[in-house]
Enzyme design. Structure first.
Site, PDB file in Angstrom:
ATOM      1  N   ASP A  39      -0.896  17.935  19.838  1.00 18.12           N
ATOM      2  CA  ASP A  39      -0.386  19.069  20.630  1.00 18.12           C
ATOM      3  C   ASP A  39       0.327  20.129  19.805  1.00 18.12           C
ATOM      4  O   ASP A  39       1.101  20.918  20.358  1.00 18.12           O
ATOM      5  CB  ASP A  39       0.549  18.577  21.734  1.00 18.12           C
ATOM      6  N   LYS A  74      -4.422  10.452   5.635  1.00 19.96           N
ATOM      7  CA  LYS A  74      -4.051   9.547   6.742  1.00 19.96           C
ATOM      8  C   LYS A  74      -3.053  10.283   7.630  1.00 19.96           C
ATOM      9  O   LYS A  74      -1.848  10.176   7.439  1.00 19.96           O
ATOM     10  CB  LYS A  74      -3.434   8.248   6.205  1.00 19.96           C
ATOM     11  N   ASP A  82      16.655  11.323  -7.685  1.00 20.79           N
ATOM     12  CA  ASP A  82      18.081  11.622  -7.532  1.00 20.79           C
ATOM     13  C   ASP A  82      18.574  11.529  -6.086  1.00 20.79           C
ATOM     14  O   ASP A  82      19.642  12.045  -5.760  1.00 20.79           O
ATOM     15  CB  ASP A  82      18.404  13.014  -8.084  1.00 20.79           C
ATOM     16  N   LYS A  91       3.227   4.436  -1.101  1.00 19.19           N
ATOM     17  CA  LYS A  91       3.346   5.392  -2.211  1.00 19.19           C
ATOM     18  C   LYS A  91       4.622   6.192  -1.985  1.00 19.19           C
ATOM     19  O   LYS A  91       4.688   7.048  -1.095  1.00 19.19           O
ATOM     20  CB  LYS A  91       2.154   6.349  -2.283  1.00 19.19           C
ATOM     21  N   HIS A  94       0.821  -1.212   0.000  1.00 21.08           N
ATOM     22  CA  HIS A  94       0.000   0.000   0.000  1.00 21.08           C
ATOM     23  C   HIS A  94       0.856   1.264   0.000  1.00 21.08           C
ATOM     24  O   HIS A  94       0.329   2.370   0.127  1.00 21.08           O
ATOM     25  CB  HIS A  94      -0.897  -0.041   1.254  1.00 21.08           C
ATOM     26  N   HIS A 114      -9.397  11.049   2.039  1.00 25.72           N
ATOM     27  CA  HIS A 114      -8.482   9.918   1.949  1.00 25.72           C
ATOM     28  C   HIS A 114      -7.191  10.175   2.727  1.00 25.72           C
ATOM     29  O   HIS A 114      -6.280   9.368   2.713  1.00 25.72           O
ATOM     30  CB  HIS A 114      -8.159   9.646   0.469  1.00 25.72           C
TER      31      HIS A 114
END
Length: 501
Positions: A426, A421, A232, A227, A225, A419
């Site tokens: 604080d 996450k 470079d 990404k 899952h 979507h």
């Protein structure tokens, strides 16, 4: 037809024995949470035929510790971890940085359990809009002069991917090495001829855990899952956006797509590169660690301070920004990202803000959030207003109800599909990446998150959260109590299946 009828007859005749064997395997030979064990046993015996096939699809273990065993990272990549452990224990994390010192126990834990080295010389830019994120990505891809490494869970054959491919082809002609890694489930709708066309022009591609029957992939668990994009060795991207037109808000089904993605420049990019290399080595059978050019900074690159005491390199001109890249997956017995979330929740003293498309926590995370809310902390959780996976959505709604009763404030994002996450605490530390707040991300999927020890970045993410509240509807106790009977039934049914979701 006659052959199929014979198979069906054989299954029905021996179903009791098949269920008995599977029950023994589930109870005695797989280390599962007791709730998951009872859920599978219930499915096997109360839905005899379909329960058997559900088990084959969703509960396969495949001796995962062997299946995902990859070549060990070479000594030169392990040495900085040991060096940092010794240094941190001598002088403390980021000497002079009060925030990092306050979270020293979490830093040590992430370092020991997942090899998440603390990096200090970084800069972060936050993206919440797909058009903006991919425009920035394309601009950075055009600047590549050595290599481009791309990894997404979902890559679709549409105008967004075409706009990226055109740049990649031009960079290949300029002598840049390009690799693309995709998941066998997430990339199942990409025509094989497309990958062959890319290979023909010099773009290397690899599929993680590929399907064995064309587009039919029976292995729902253990998906990659992550990404990650590394350019470079100095610029990296990590977050929630995949490659597809819906992530630009162009799919009427979802409407506006609200996500969170990070562009990181600095030392933390090497940690992303190591993670990509490990996944690529497994999927492609190539050992990138033999090529030092992919890990350009051969100084102890993971940790920098403001002086050269103890032989550590000097931090650049910008202020230190601490990042640990944390990864987790079924190839590890630890649940690093989940434990990192748990530690941040326990460490919070004022507020906790969470954005997640799926909220199916285990008992420890749910209890920690309920205790925080019951202790007077400002706990807020934001979820989508619409499901892309109905079973998960209604299980999410059930857990949200528990939080509301405990004193937390919960919201549904109404502008489109949420979507993102992210967890922020604080105004000091944040964790953002690919992992949802659910059991699947904690245990069954390969995930990557960035834990950021920086007030400026965390405050930016929290400001985004508070702005998003303008596009939300709060689920108050009264709203939750007024839900209809059919919704209650769906909630309860999906809640029972939550250990499997």
């Amino acid at each position: 037809m006659e052959f199929a009828a014979e198979i069906w007859g054989w299954l029905m005749e021996h179903l009791l024995y098949i269920n008995l064997v599977l029950s023994v395997v589930i109870v005695f030979f797989q280390r599962r949470d007791p709730k998951a064990v009872w859920t599978w046993l219930m499915l096997l015996y109360f839905i005899p035929v379909f329960g058997f096939f559900f088990y084959l699809i969703f509960a396969q273990d495949f001796r995962k510790s062997r299946m995902f065993r990859v070549k060990e990272v070479e000594d030169r990549f392990r040495r900085p971890i040991r060096t940092q452990e010794e240094y941190l224990r001598r002088v403390g994390p980021l000497s002079g940085d009060e925030l990092a010192q306050d979270y020293a126990d979490l830093i040590y834990y992430n370092l020991e359990q997942s090899g998440a080295v603390l990096t200090a010389a970084n800069q972060v830019r936050v993206f919440t809009d797909g058009e903006e994120k991919f425009e920035d990505l394309r601009a950075e891809l055009r600047k590549a002069s050595h290599f481009i490494h791309i990894q997404y869970y979902i890559i679709k054959n549409d105008e967004l991917f075409d706009s990226i491919v055109s740049i990649l082809k031009e960079r290949v002609r300029a002598g840049v090495e390009v690799r693309i890694l995709y998941d066998g489930m997430g990339g199942r709708f990409m025509p094989k001829k497309k990958w062959k066309e890319l290979e023909a022009v010099g773009i290397r591609t690899a599929c993680f855990f590929p399907p064995v029957l064309g587009r039919l992939n029976l292995r729902v668990n253990y998906r990659n899952h992550r990404k990650i994009v590394v350019i470079d060795g100095h610029t990296g991207y990590v977050g929630g956006f995949n490659v597809g037109r819906e992530y630009l808000g162009r799919d009427p089904k979802f409407g506006y797509w609200r996500d969170t993605h990070l562009r990181i420049t600095g030392d933390a990019v090497i940690s992303l590169q190591i993670r990509f290399a490990l996944d690529w080595n497994y999927a492609a059978g190539e050992n990138l660690f033999k090529q030092s050019r992919y890990f350009m900074d051969q100084r102890t690159p993971f940790y920098r301070v403001k002086s050269e005491e103890d032989g550590m390199p000097v931090c650049p001109a910008w202020e230190p920004l601490g990042i640990q890249i944390i990864t987790s997956g079924p190839d590890s017995s630890n649940r690093q990202i989940r434990d990192n979330y748990l530690q941040l929740i326990h460490r919070a003293r004022h507020h906790i803000y969470i954005q997640t498309p799926y909220f199916v926590p285990d008992d420890a995370v749910l209890s920690a959030l309920k205790m925080a809310a019951g202790s007077g902390l400002d706990v807020r959780v934001m979820i989508p207003c619409k499901p892309d996976h109905p079973f998960v959505y209604w299980a999410t709604y059930s857990y949200i109800g528990e939080l509301i009763k405990a004193g937390a404030r919960c919201y549904t994002y109404e502008k489109g599909f949420l979507h993102a996450k992210c967890l922020m605490t604080d105004g000091r530390v944040s964790c953002c990446g690919t992992a949802n707040m659910d059991i699947r991300s904690f245990e069954l999927n390969f995930e990557v998150n960035a834990t950021i020890y920086d007030e400026t970045t965390t405050e930016t993410l929290e400001e985004v959260f508070l702005r998003d509240l303008d596009d939300c509807r709060e689920i108050t106790k009264e709203v939750y109590a007024s839900r209809g009977l059919w919704i209650r039934i769906r909630e309860q049914g999906c809640r029972l299946l939550s250990p499997l979701l």
